[in-house]
Design a protein around this motif. Structure first.
Motif, mmCIF file in Angstrom:
data_model
loop_
_atom_site.group_PDB
_atom_site.id
_atom_site.type_symbol
_atom_site.label_atom_id
_atom_site.label_comp_id
_atom_site.label_asym_id
_atom_site.label_seq_id
_atom_site.Cartn_x
_atom_site.Cartn_y
_atom_site.Cartn_z
ATOM 1 N N GLY A 123 8.988 -7.665 -11.006
ATOM 2 C CA GLY A 123 7.882 -6.700 -11.012
ATOM 3 C C GLY A 123 6.940 -6.913 -9.846
ATOM 4 N N VAL A 124 6.588 -8.170 -9.623
ATOM 5 C CA VAL A 124 5.660 -8.485 -8.522
ATOM 6 C C VAL A 124 6.269 -8.080 -7.189
ATOM 7 N N PHE A 125 7.531 -8.440 -7.014
ATOM 8 C CA PHE A 125 8.184 -8.146 -5.736
ATOM 9 C C PHE A 125 8.424 -6.642 -5.584
ATOM 10 N N THR A 126 8.723 -5.994 -6.707
ATOM 11 C CA THR A 126 8.923 -4.538 -6.653
ATOM 12 C C THR A 126 7.630 -3.841 -6.246
ATOM 13 N N LEU A 127 6.516 -4.310 -6.824
ATOM 14 C CA LEU A 127 5.229 -3.707 -6.466
ATOM 15 C C LEU A 127 4.952 -3.887 -4.974
ATOM 16 N N GLY A 128 5.250 -5.095 -4.489
ATOM 17 C CA GLY A 128 5.068 -5.358 -3.060
ATOM 18 C C GLY A 128 5.920 -4.421 -2.228
ATOM 19 N N ALA A 129 7.214 -4.326 -2.618
ATOM 20 C CA ALA A 129 8.137 -3.466 -1.866
ATOM 21 C C ALA A 129 7.692 -2.009 -1.952
ATOM 22 N N ALA A 130 7.289 -1.598 -3.160
ATOM 23 C CA ALA A 130 6.876 -0.203 -3.352
ATOM 24 C C ALA A 130 5.641 0.113 -2.510
ATOM 25 N N SER A 131 4.699 -0.843 -2.473
ATOM 26 C CA SER A 131 3.485 -0.623 -1.675
ATOM 27 C C SER A 131 3.836 -0.442 -0.205
ATOM 28 N N VAL A 132 4.717 -1.305 0.264
ATOM 29 C CA VAL A 132 5.082 -1.222 1.681
ATOM 30 C C VAL A 132 5.821 0.075 1.975
ATOM 31 N N VAL A 133 6.761 0.417 1.086
ATOM 32 C CA VAL A 133 7.525 1.660 1.292
ATOM 33 C C VAL A 133 6.583 2.860 1.246
ATOM 34 N N ALA A 134 5.671 2.841 0.262
ATOM 35 C CA ALA A 134 4.742 3.969 0.140
ATOM 36 C C ALA A 134 3.857 4.062 1.380
ATOM 37 N N LEU A 135 3.351 2.920 1.835
ATOM 38 C CA LEU A 135 2.493 2.929 3.026
ATOM 39 C C LEU A 135 3.262 3.403 4.249
ATOM 40 N N ASP A 136 4.494 2.893 4.349
ATOM 41 C CA ASP A 136 5.314 3.290 5.495
ATOM 42 C C ASP A 136 5.596 4.786 5.441
ATOM 43 N N HIS A 137 5.912 5.231 4.228
ATOM 44 C CA HIS A 137 6.207 6.640 4.020
ATOM 45 C C HIS A 137 4.989 7.495 4.386
ATOM 46 N N VAL A 138 3.855 7.088 3.845
ATOM 47 C CA VAL A 138 2.628 7.857 4.091
ATOM 48 C C VAL A 138 2.260 7.799 5.576
ATOM 49 N N SER A 139 2.341 6.565 6.144
ATOM 50 C CA SER A 139 1.920 6.439 7.551
ATOM 51 C C SER A 139 2.811 7.241 8.471
ATOM 52 N N SER A 140 4.136 7.187 8.224
ATOM 53 C CA SER A 140 5.023 7.915 9.126
ATOM 54 C C SER A 140 4.827 9.424 8.965
ATOM 55 N N ARG A 141 4.642 9.860 7.700
ATOM 56 C CA ARG A 141 4.438 11.293 7.483
ATOM 57 C C ARG A 141 3.090 11.744 8.035
ATOM 58 N N VAL A 142 2.073 10.924 7.769
ATOM 59 C CA VAL A 142 0.740 11.290 8.258
ATOM 60 C C VAL A 142 0.736 11.304 9.782
ATOM 61 N N ALA A 143 1.378 10.288 10.363
ATOM 62 C CA ALA A 143 1.417 10.218 11.821
ATOM 63 C C ALA A 143 2.149 11.420 12.394
ATOM 64 N N ALA A 144 3.298 11.741 11.772
ATOM 65 C CA ALA A 144 4.073 12.886 12.261
ATOM 66 C C ALA A 144 3.266 14.172 12.094
ATOM 67 N N ASN A 145 2.596 14.253 10.947
ATOM 68 C CA ASN A 145 1.809 15.453 10.682
ATOM 69 C C ASN A 145 0.622 15.563 11.630
#
Lengths: 232, 410
Positions: free
Chosen positions: B23-45
């Motif tokens: 759970g702890v590691f999943t949350l970490g991974a999810a946070s990073v993926v979400a941030l990466d997802h948001v940052s790349s989309r926001v940056a592209a946008n």
């Protein structure tokens, strides 16, 4: 088969050095049954540890079939532990997350190659031999102390060890269960398995062919009784 | 069964502990993926929007300058060559170059000096700029206007086209720069007379601090007709998307397609744009690294605790002839399994969370989360690797455990 030459071992703790073994000399022949008795802190378990290669001596040498164990290297010693030496501990020491059968198979799980059906059959036979075939799928938590100890003995049997080292194998068991364990050890010894047993119990120690007593890190005396005394 | 059965059995039977770590590691991974997802989309946008709202390439007619002088007396410089671009040619070039997909907006302009009669009655010389309103407004998002733009159906100042102008081809009106409006004495709703035509002042630009303050902006078609320069443009501003494509390359492609034009990239704009995007990405990368390090530390500490707790078991394995390497593999495999599983779950969770987060951010409106098999595999692999690396020290400690630890009496 196994020889201990001038072995000494000291432990240092909190600035105090304790001489656990002092120039011990001892030989165990094939099929022998050696008991080591003595008061707590006399060095019995350390001696067993040195003989079974679990403890490295400070001085002296342990020879197995004439070969110095220290010269075998780490791989050689690992191989020795895997193939020829079996160890039974006072508190059974089973893997708590594995079933009785899986614990018996543990010596073969050191590699990626899967355990074959023949080894699994052999493990079941060993469990049957110690009277636990019906508990093969039980976790250690669901086994009594005596049953756990018998699983540990089956684990030593499955790899067809040449010598079985038993550290207080009945120490944590009631007398009836202890008797059954001793009966099992004597039976295995009668079939040719060399047994080196550390015990506080004089009665069980008397069952051994070679009886040793330790005091202050030294062998106090050595006596012998016939293994015929074992309740075969 | 083989050596991997040992950690697998452990994880299965000690599932609450495994689940917690997972759970702890999943949350970490999810946070990073979400941030990466948001940052790349926001940056592209952001990049798309920035590119759409600002020109970064300027196309001008090629002109040469000849210094004129005689007997040591300079008479100044004389420009010769084409003075105007062919609007259609520029449009054609922008639509046919290799990187045409990166061209967001082509905004042609025609400059002229016109005598304009405003509210004061006396004519004033004012710069008149013909523009295509829809395109111009896309690249001049910073403009704020009192009143309305001429292409808007209706604004605060009412219909942009004067009611008396029945001709559908008639100019829809003008927008006056702040200083020009002041000089002409006009306000939204007022009328100016240019080239014999009355045009309604649809709006007045609020001061921009630039050239726009001093000019009148009108329909390009009207200006072209009024000055007899149909199809011509003084210069063309081009907004190009430059994610992954060097702006210089697009400029070079346009220059090759327009032999009679000078094409220049506005590097400052690009740099500023990239700086903004880079800042956002660096910030989120930093946050991601902190989260990852924290998750790795959690795995490392948890594995260290597990090694300390299982020291007897390790001693037992060693006493049964398990090599140090075998013990090391057991703990690393355990961590790798957790990391791998957490990577898979974290990717799914992070993508979903990222999609939800994007919905809340105005700048990324329209961007949606989507699964990518390659990213999924990469995330799982990376998390597995990180977890394994985090478990290296505890696994090494486990491997160094002496078999004598199995002997309770020692």
């Amino acid at each position: 088969m196994l020889e201990v030459r001038n072995v000494s071992k000291a432990f240092a703790a909190e600035g105090t050095v304790t001489q656990a073994l002092h120039r011990i000399n001892l030989a165990v022949a094939g099929g022998d049954f050696v008991s080591v008795a003595g008061p707590s802190g006399s060095g019995k378990s350390t001696l067993l540890g040195v003989m079974s290669t679990l403890v490295a001596p400070d001085e002296g040498a342990v020879l197995y079939n004439g070969e110095n164990v220290a010269a075998m290297g780490e791989r050689g010693v690992d191989r020795l532990r895997r193939r020829d030496f079996g160890v039974v501990f006072q508190f059974h020491h089973l893997m708590p997350t594995m079933t009785a059968l899986e614990n018996v198979l543990l010596p073969f799980l050191h590699r990626l190659r899967p355990v074959g059906a023949s080894l699994a059959d052999r493990a079941r036979e060993c469990l049957e031999r110690v009277g636990l075939a019906h508990k093969a799928d039980c976790l250690p938590a669901h086994l009594s102390g005596g049953e756990q100890q018998r699983v540990a003995i089956a684990r030593a049997l499955v790899k067809r060890s040449r010598i079985l080292f038993a550290d207080e194998p009945t120490g944590s068991l009631d007398s009836a269960t202890g008797d059954r364990i001793m009966e099992l050890l004597c039976g295995l010894n009668a079939e040719g398995l060399a047994v080196v047993m550390v015990t506080h119990n004089e009665e069980y120690a008397a069952l051994a062919r070679t009886r040793l007593t330790m005091r202050d890190g030294m062998l106090a005396d050595a006596g012998g009784t016939c293994c015929a005394a074992c309740p075969a | 069964m083989n050596i991997l059965s040992i950690p697998l059995r452990y994880m299965l039977r000690k599932w609450p502990k495994t689940l917690l770590l997972f759970g702890v590691f999943t949350l970490g991974a999810a946070s990073v993926v979400a941030l990466d997802h948001v940052s790349s989309r926001v940056a592209a946008n952001m990049e798309r929007q920035l590119a759409a709202f600002g020109a970064n390439i300027l196309v001008r007619p090629r002109t040469d300058t000849l210094r004129v002088g005689y007997g040591g007396v300079s008479l100044g410089a004389m420009q010769f060559g084409a003075r105007h671009l062919d609007e259609a040619a520029v449009e054609r070039a922008a639509a046919t170059i290799a990187d045409r997909a990166n061209i967001a907006t082509v905004a042609p302009k025609l400059l002229a000096l016109a005598m304009v009669r405003g509210a004061g009655g006396s004519p004033v010389n004012v710069g008149l700029v013909g523009v295509r309103w829809d395109r111009e407004r896309r690249i001049k998002s910073h403009w704020r206007v009192d009143g309305a733009y001429p292409d808007e159906a209706a604004g605060p100042a009412g219909p942009a086209r004067p009611a008396k102008l029945a001709d559908p081809d008639a100019p829809r009106g003008v927008v006056a720069g702040a200083r020009a409006a002041a000089a002409l004495g006009v306000a939204p709703g007022g009328v100016v007379r240019i080239a014999g035509q009355d045009l309604r002042v649809a709006g007045v630009l609020r001061p921009t601090g630039g050239d726009d303050d001093s000019v009148l902006l009108a329909d390009l078609d009207f200006v072209q007709r009024a000055f007899g320069l149909e199809g011509k443009a003084s210069f063309v501003e081009v907004a190009a998307l430059c994610s992954g494509c060097p702006i210089d390359e697009i400029a070079a492609q346009l220059a090759a397609a327009l032999p009679g034009a000078e094409v220049g990239a506005l590097q400052g704009v690009v740099r500023q744009r990239m700086h903004s995007i880079g800042f956002v990405q660096k910030l989120l990368l930093g946050v991601s690294l902190v989260i990852l390090l924290t998750a790795c530390a959690m795995v490392g500490l948890s594995m260290l605790a597990a090694v300390n707790e299982r020291v007897r078991e390790i001693g037992l394995l060693r006493s049964l002839g398990f090599s140090r390497g075998a013990v090391f593999v057991i703990f690393c495999f355990e961590a790798a399994c957790i990391g791998l599983a957490a990577g898979l779950a974290g990717y799914a969770l992070g993508t979903l969370a990222g999609g939800e987060a994007l919905g809340l951010i105005d700048v990324a409106r329209g961007a949606a989360g989507e699964f990518d098999g390659v990213r999924l595999a990469a995330t799982a692999g990376l998390m597995g690797l990180l977890a394994t690396l985090a478990a290296f020290a505890p696994a090494w400690k486990a491997a160094r455990t002496e078999p004598s630890r199995a002997l309770t009496a020692l």
